[in-house]
Motif scaffolding. Sequence first.
Motif, PDB file in Angstrom:
ATOM      1  N   LEU A   9       0.826  -1.211   0.000  1.00 53.31           N
ATOM      2  CA  LEU A   9       0.000   0.000   0.000  1.00 53.31           C
ATOM      3  C   LEU A   9       0.861   1.261   0.000  1.00 53.31           C
ATOM      4  N   ALA A  10       1.970   1.237   0.762  1.00 57.24           N
ATOM      5  CA  ALA A  10       2.861   2.391   0.787  1.00 57.24           C
ATOM      6  C   ALA A  10       3.469   2.634  -0.590  1.00 57.24           C
ATOM      7  N   LEU A  11       3.879   1.571  -1.259  1.00 57.77           N
ATOM      8  CA  LEU A  11       4.451   1.720  -2.603  1.00 57.77           C
ATOM      9  C   LEU A  11       3.398   2.182  -3.607  1.00 57.77           C
ATOM     10  N   LEU A  12       2.160   1.718  -3.417  1.00 52.17           N
ATOM     11  CA  LEU A  12       1.077   2.179  -4.282  1.00 52.17           C
ATOM     12  C   LEU A  12       0.822   3.672  -4.091  1.00 52.17           C
ATOM     13  N   TRP A  13       0.865   4.131  -2.844  1.00 49.28           N
ATOM     14  CA  TRP A  13       0.726   5.563  -2.550  1.00 49.28           C
ATOM     15  C   TRP A  13       1.854   6.333  -3.241  1.00 49.28           C
ATOM     16  N   LEU A  14       3.064   5.806  -3.132  1.00 50.49           N
ATOM     17  CA  LEU A  14       4.202   6.460  -3.763  1.00 50.49           C
ATOM     18  C   LEU A  14       4.029   6.527  -5.280  1.00 50.49           C
ATOM     19  N   ALA A  15       3.540   5.451  -5.878  1.00 45.77           N
ATOM     20  CA  ALA A  15       3.310   5.446  -7.326  1.00 45.77           C
ATOM     21  C   ALA A  15       2.251   6.480  -7.713  1.00 45.77           C
ATOM     22  N   ALA A  16       1.201   6.576  -6.895  1.00 47.51           N
ATOM     23  CA  ALA A  16       0.155   7.570  -7.166  1.00 47.51           C
ATOM     24  C   ALA A  16       0.724   8.986  -7.112  1.00 47.51           C
ATOM     25  N   LEU A  17       1.645   9.209  -6.174  1.00 48.18           N
ATOM     26  CA  LEU A  17       2.275  10.527  -6.086  1.00 48.18           C
ATOM     27  C   LEU A  17       3.097  10.816  -7.332  1.00 48.18           C
ATOM     28  N   LEU A  18       3.785   9.818  -7.861  1.00 52.08           N
ATOM     29  CA  LEU A  18       4.578  10.019  -9.077  1.00 52.08           C
ATOM     30  C   LEU A  18       3.684  10.390 -10.257  1.00 52.08           C
ATOM     31  N   VAL A  19       2.533   9.701 -10.371  1.00 53.34           N
ATOM     32  CA  VAL A  19       1.589  10.025 -11.443  1.00 53.34           C
ATOM     33  C   VAL A  19       1.043  11.440 -11.259  1.00 53.34           C
ATOM     34  N   ALA A  20       0.673  11.776 -10.019  1.00 51.56           N
ATOM     35  CA  ALA A  20       0.166  13.124  -9.744  1.00 51.56           C
ATOM     36  C   ALA A  20       1.221  14.176 -10.048  1.00 51.56           C
ATOM     37  N   GLY A  21       2.472  13.866  -9.711  1.00 50.89           N
ATOM     38  CA  GLY A  21       3.545  14.799 -10.004  1.00 50.89           C
ATOM     39  C   GLY A  21       3.695  15.040 -11.493  1.00 50.89           C
ATOM     40  N   TRP A  22       3.583  13.975 -12.285  1.00 55.26           N
ATOM     41  CA  TRP A  22       3.655  14.129 -13.750  1.00 55.26           C
ATOM     42  C   TRP A  22       2.498  15.000 -14.248  1.00 55.26           C
ATOM     43  N   ALA A  23       1.299  14.758 -13.746  1.00 56.64           N
ATOM     44  CA  ALA A  23       0.129  15.520 -14.198  1.00 56.64           C
ATOM     45  C   ALA A  23       0.259  16.994 -13.832  1.00 56.64           C
ATOM     46  N   ILE A  24       0.712  17.269 -12.627  1.00 60.05           N
ATOM     47  CA  ILE A  24       0.880  18.668 -12.206  1.00 60.05           C
ATOM     48  C   ILE A  24       1.962  19.335 -13.032  1.00 60.05           C
ATOM     49  N   GLY A  25       3.023  18.582 -13.361  1.00 58.24           N
ATOM     50  CA  GLY A  25       4.092  19.138 -14.183  1.00 58.24           C
ATOM     51  C   GLY A  25       3.610  19.572 -15.553  1.00 58.24           C
ATOM     52  N   GLN A  26       2.598  18.877 -16.101  1.00 59.99           N
ATOM     53  CA  GLN A  26       2.042  19.269 -17.394  1.00 59.99           C
ATOM     54  C   GLN A  26       1.277  20.588 -17.299  1.00 59.99           C
ATOM     55  N   ARG A  27       0.696  20.848 -16.158  1.00 57.87           N
ATOM     56  CA  ARG A  27      -0.113  22.061 -15.972  1.00 57.87           C
ATOM     57  C   ARG A  27       0.716  23.232 -15.458  1.00 57.87           C
ATOM     58  N   LEU A  28       1.805  22.919 -14.781  1.00 56.92           N
ATOM     59  CA  LEU A  28       2.579  23.948 -14.095  1.00 56.92           C
ATOM     60  C   LEU A  28       3.372  24.797 -15.088  1.00 56.92           C
ATOM     61  N   GLU A  29       3.233  26.100 -14.991  1.00 53.15           N
ATOM     62  CA  GLU A  29       4.011  27.037 -15.801  1.00 53.15           C
ATOM     63  C   GLU A  29       4.834  27.905 -14.863  1.00 53.15           C
ATOM     64  N   LEU A  30       6.144  27.747 -14.960  1.00 52.05           N
ATOM     65  CA  LEU A  30       7.035  28.475 -14.062  1.00 52.05           C
ATOM     66  C   LEU A  30       7.348  29.853 -14.626  1.00 52.05           C
TER      67      LEU A  30
END
Length: 778
Positions: A9-30
């Motif tokens: 479950l901890a690794l699954l949470w970590l994987a979900a964070l990686l996916v969320a990080g990728w999605a936010i990176g697509q939206r994020l404009e620095l």
Amino acid sequence: MTPAWRTALALLWLAALLVAGWAIGQRLELSGDLRRFMPEPRTPAQTLLVDELGDGPGSRLLLVSLSGASPEALAGQSRALAGALAANPDFEFIANGADAGLEAVPESLRPYRYLLSSTLDHRRLDADYLGEQLDERLQDLGSPMAGLVEPLLPADPTLEMLALAEAWQPKVAPQRLHGVWFDAAGGEALLLAQTRAAGFDPTAQQRAYDALQSAFADAAGDSGARLQMAGPGAFSVEIGGRTAREAQWIGAIDSIGLVLLLLLAYRSWRAPLMGVLPLATAGLAGLGAVALAFEAVHGITVAFGFTLIGVVQDYPIHFLSQQRAGISPRDNVRALWPALVTGVVATCIAYLTFLFSGVDGLRQLAVFTISALAAAALATRFGLPPLVDPAPRDLAESPRLQALWRGIQRLPRPRWSLLLLAAGCLVVLATARGPFWENDLSKLTPVPAEGMELDARLRQALGAPDVRYLLVLRGADADAALAATEALHPRLDALVAEGALGGYDSAARYLPSAATQRARQQALPTPQALRAAMAEALADSPFREDAFAPFLADVERARTADPLRPADLAGTPLAATVEGLLLQSDGSTAEGAIALVSLSSLEDVDAVARAASEAGGELLDMKAASESLVVEYRGRVLAALAVAALLLAATVWIALRTPGRVARVLLPMALTTLVVLAVLRGFGVELNLFHLVALILAAGLGLDYALFFEHAGDRRADQVRTLHAVLVCSLMTLLVFSLLALSSIPVLRAIGSTVAIGVLSNFVLALLVSRHDAGDTL
């Protein structure tokens, strides 16, 4: 639930964070525009300061020096460098002295040369003048200049284009050797490069910097020549590079230290994973919130925000330290929740006030931090309990911790000594030498002394604009501002002759006002009069009478054309220069236009200020304007912090409801603030905005330490577990901010030193003031 399932479950949470990080990176404009971290200007001088810091001519200049080879080789490299960058879209122009001829006058403007030049202001375009000019052209044709003059004769027998090109050269220019600029000693080839990007756009400045380096490498080959750059853009690249390098080694040491400390503290390889998951969740929640709330997120918000949310590491650590057999993880976290949520709410209140600061960067920081803290608390409350071992070893049974706690219990409770500590801090603050506040923004730059010396030397050699002083003239529109500037020119010329000023530049040098252009039009002869004057001048000349038809056409076009306006310069090399010195409103306001006069080698500030005042303008001291902006900025932040302090105290009162308990929680934080200020001022540190923001973080940490000691009550076992948690939290925080305190970046050093001192003081004072007297029951 088995350990394997918990790990999965901890690794699954970590994987979900990686996916969320990728999605936010697509939206994020620095964004790299540092003006987002400046307050909204209130005065005309402050408004101009903010504009000029980003887009002014001085802020976009790169000063370039080539050395280390023979003058001939350096001159060739200078021409090759200018040629390679001429078509680069990141540069508006590259100047090296090689375009001192006709290239300085755009082809589209040449028919208007008699409207732009002052040659005919004091004489007429008549037969006498034309005769003199034709005689000089005959002499030119018999000289080495024949190759240059002959193609120009049909359209420009008076060589007005050459006169205009010479007039547009810098008033203070370096010497020319081998056709390009060199310093006075003849050992360095000099260039000026103006970027299209604003001075506060580090990404675009990095691109321009890299392009210049690459072009030089191609031009220099293995000659051994050396390239040096100065100017705001070059400094921003250097600062960015140094910050990135230091962030890498600090981040690497922090990460290793975090893992090792958690492994040592909990003797479990799962502990680092349990500690990282809420922290990563907090970071992604903060990024996602600012990405949704703002069009562009500043890089400082991201970097600084991750530093500020370091406080969230405390939440899982307290949970892990309190977990033991006999209590389920859900019951454990439920018992901790009142103290945890009080700390979260109180810390969020401090940052909530930034939403009303009037500073976009601080608003972003507030949204980031509040979202991150809330996410970390919820992740600890609901996400961690299913993942942790429900029956780890009880830290309260650790012989070392029990021995440490018995030693702490033998320490005397501070009473009057706290009053003495506060009084001593106030004495230090009252007697410390030097200014209390740092208002000079230049002292926050990490540019080394040799870099500043290079900038000053190249700026003087090139006659580049002074970055501190500007003359400002305002008009109802662009033409009125140009007219006001023209009226000032004679005074400035006199100051140059007196040595009070080395040189100046203004939009009116390139584009006269409409009134001046009309006056020059009226002085031009009609076609009939000009043909008659030309016929008379050609009477005794070997030139053919029909050879100058293009000249007659150009003069008639200039005589009947509408006066040139700033918009007519679009697409020419002059557009960037005039736009940088003539600021026009976008039509949505009635602010009119502002004409700037950039100054070089300013020797007598008072004389120039008087001349500006007499012409209806003002000499703007950018340093004074920046200091006034800093003072107003600090005032807003201090007001926000005062409101935050009241709201924080109210939050703690609502949570604890007892005066004694409230005092035990708030007193260590208040005393720590005095201690930090006293230590900094005692060592001669002048405080800036970053010290203030760091004080908020230090206060939040102190509040957490005190809340959890208060929450532990009088059971010795709970107090020992709390001691373990606070020790781990404070050691981790101390590691992070002690490394920042060693940074060469003044901003990072200010944050690091402030929080490191605060962590030590908060830990000691919370331990001595906030803990209850323990009984003997484990």
